[in-house]
Design a protein around this motif. Structure first.
Motif: not given
Length: 575
Positions: A381-388, A466-476
């Motif tokens: 397992y791990g995670e990946m961060v997407f900068e929006l 849809r994206n109103d104000d999010a700047k970053q999403v963390r995917v596990h």
């Protein structure tokens, strides 16, 4: 020959000067007859040995085929040729009620024969006496069931008790004779219906040293709604024996509880039926043998009597003097004797079936052992961060290749995401179709993964819905590999024989080859199914017999005996 008693055995003692009388010669005959009949009765029992089938000749006549039976005194009854009779002309016809059926019975009969002159001049009609006794038989019909207990194979391990008989309906209880303490058992209710009306019945049983889901009482209910004639039914009532030894369990009919509704009328009058079973510590096989050796002598000597062998139950329609046959049920009380050869054949077949079941069970245990010894499910397992940034709905972002660390080959990738807004208590994980849920962050996305099995890597794709104000999403992400080896399936295995249907001359040989698919164990068993059809060795080399014909060759897997193949070989005479 009306005296059926065989004991004690007495035989003549001969000496010079002994005057032999009629009594001495009769003693000689009786000694050997009694010895033979005792062996017949004690070793073989009473019933049909072979033949004696009853078939319909025409609407009014039956034929009893050639055959042999032993009666309850051990006497042989032989029909050396078929006996054709009209049912209406048999002894016993016409008496009793019009129940719609007759039992056809066979009994031993002997009569004096061959009248000759008596040279001694003793009293007799015209000074004559019969020279011989001729042994034969008598066929007759009756509506009465056997007066005495009939020993059948089933009677050694279960006890039958009749609850009700009337209106074309018979209700019987069948209880195992032997129960193991604390173990479960089944009380069987058997219903025979020879009428045409709908019927139903109910009654209560009181239990002793037995329990059921209802306590120490059982309410038996049955309803026949189709009204089909000549139909049999069966109910099974689960019971449990008490956890005590050497007691007699009982299931007895509660007096006055039986009610039968048939044809719009209510009937009562059930018999005092009590089903009994011995509760002990032995299993049924041990208990059955012990009971037989304990009681057989008394049963056999006490049941040597004049009673016919019930060959068939003949269902008839009587109209005045005419009796029309509707159908014939053979051996209604299962009075038959198992010949040693057929008994050996059945035991051999049963042993083969048990052997195959044991092999299948052994293979199942081995497969389970392999599964338990091998590694279980592995995970990474791990995670990946997407900068929006300023990403809006409809855009897709991709990650670089990620090494999952489970090696090459197929793995399963599971994905979920959370929007990182810096407040841990407000975090939410989203899996699957996130559009089904409202988001406090104003962000909705969709995730996918592309696996590269040969590289041991995968990529993640994030589609912004849809994206109103999010700047970053963390995917596990979680990667799973199932390393449990699946057992081999016999259904995916095949055997083919080459050559197929070859031709050879008598005495010549041909080598068969088996082509295998899906096997790791290639051991085979070759057989010739026909007696005197030649021989085949373990390598498939077949040698034809000296007799022309078509013979069946079969090959099967040693590990999987149910996987088989067969062919035929044509053996010809040399011209």
């Amino acid at each position: 020959m009306k005296n059926l008693k065989s004991f004690p055995f007495e035989r003549n003692r001969y000496f010079y000067g002994k005057l032999l009388s009629v009594e001495d010669f009769e003693t000689e005959q009786k000694y050997f007859n009694d010895k033979r009949r005792t062996i017949n009765r004690f070793l073989f029992g009473a019933g049909v040995v072979c033949g004696l089938g009853v078939v319909e000749v025409d609407d009014e006549s039956i034929s009893v085929e050639r055959g042999l039976a032993l009666d309850f005194a051990g006497r042989e009854i032989v029909l050396d040729e078929p006996a054709i009779r009209k049912v209406s002309e048999l002894d016993g016809y016409g008496g009793g009620e019009d129940t719609g059926f007759y039992y056809l019975c066979l009994e031993y009969r002997e009569e004096a024969a061959e009248l000759m002159h008596n040279v001694a001049g003793t009293s007799g009609k015209n000074g004559s006496e019969f020279n011989k006794y001729k042994e034969g038989y008598r066929l007759y019909v009756t509506q009465e069931e056997p007066e005495r207990e009939i020993s059948t194979p089933a009677s050694f391990y279960e006890e039958r008790c009749e609850v009700y008989h009337g209106q074309g309906i018979r209700v019987s209880q069948v209880m195992p004779k032997f129960l193991e303490a604390g173990k479960e058992a089944v009380l069987r209710i058997e219903i025979e219906h020879s009428g045409q009306q709908e019927f139903s019945f109910e009654y209560e049983l009181e239990l002793a040293f037995l329990t059921s889901g209802e306590g120490n009482r059982v309410h038996v209910r049955f309803g026949d709604e189709d009204g089909v004639k000549d139909k049999n039914y069966r109910l099974e009532i689960p019971l449990k024996a008490a956890g005590v030894l050497d007691v007699q369990a009982e299931a007895s009919l509660v007096e006055g509880s039986f009610k039968l509704l048939a044809g719009g009328r209510e009937y009562t009058g059930a018999r005092q039926c009590v089903s009994r079973a011995y509760v002990g510590g032995m299993d049924i096989y041990e208990a059955m043998q012990a009971e037989y050796y304990r009681t057989a002598m008394d049963f056999i000597t006490g049941n040597t009597f004049q009673q016919g062998i019930y060959l068939a139950k003949i269902f008839v329609v009587r109209a005045g003097d005419v009796c029309l046959i509707e159908r014939i049920e053979p051996l209604p009380f299962d009075q038959k004797i198992m010949h040693c050869e057929i008994a050996s054949a059945m035991i051999g077949k049963l042993s083969e079936d048990v052997r195959r079941l044991m092999e299948d069970k052994r293979q199942e245990i081995e497969n389970q052992k392999i599964q338990s010894e091998e590694k279980p499910l592995r995970a990474a397992y791990g995670e990946m961060v997407f900068e929006l940034g300023n990403t809006r709905g409809g855009e897709v972002l991709y990650s670089d290749e990620i090494v999952h660390g489970l090696g090459f080959g197929s793995v399963t990738i599971m994905l979920g995401y959370e929007v990182d807004d810096g407040f841990e208590d407000d975090a939410q994980m989203m899996f699957g179709d996130a559009s089904l849920f409202e988001s406090s962050h104003g962000f909705v996305g969709s995730l996918g993964a592309k696996l590269m099995p040969s590289e041991g890597t995968f990529e993640i794709g994030l589609k912004v819905l849809r994206n109103d104000d999010a700047k970053q999403v963390r995917v596990h992400w979680t990667a799973l590999r199932n390393e449990i080896r699946r057992p081999e399936s016999a259904k995916k295995k095949h055997i083919f024989i080459q050559p197929d249907n070859p031709n050879v001359f008598v005495g010549e040989s041909v080598v068969f080859t088996a082509v295998l698919e899906g096997f790791t164990d290639e051991r085979l068993k070759w057989t010739v199914r026909d007696a005197e059809g030649g021989v085949i060795d373990k390598n498939g080399k077949y040698t034809a017999p000296e007799t022309a014909g078509i013979y069946h060759i079969m090959v099967s897997s040693v590990t999987y005996p149910k996987v088989q193949a067969s062919t035929f070989v044509v053996v010809r005479q040399k011209e």
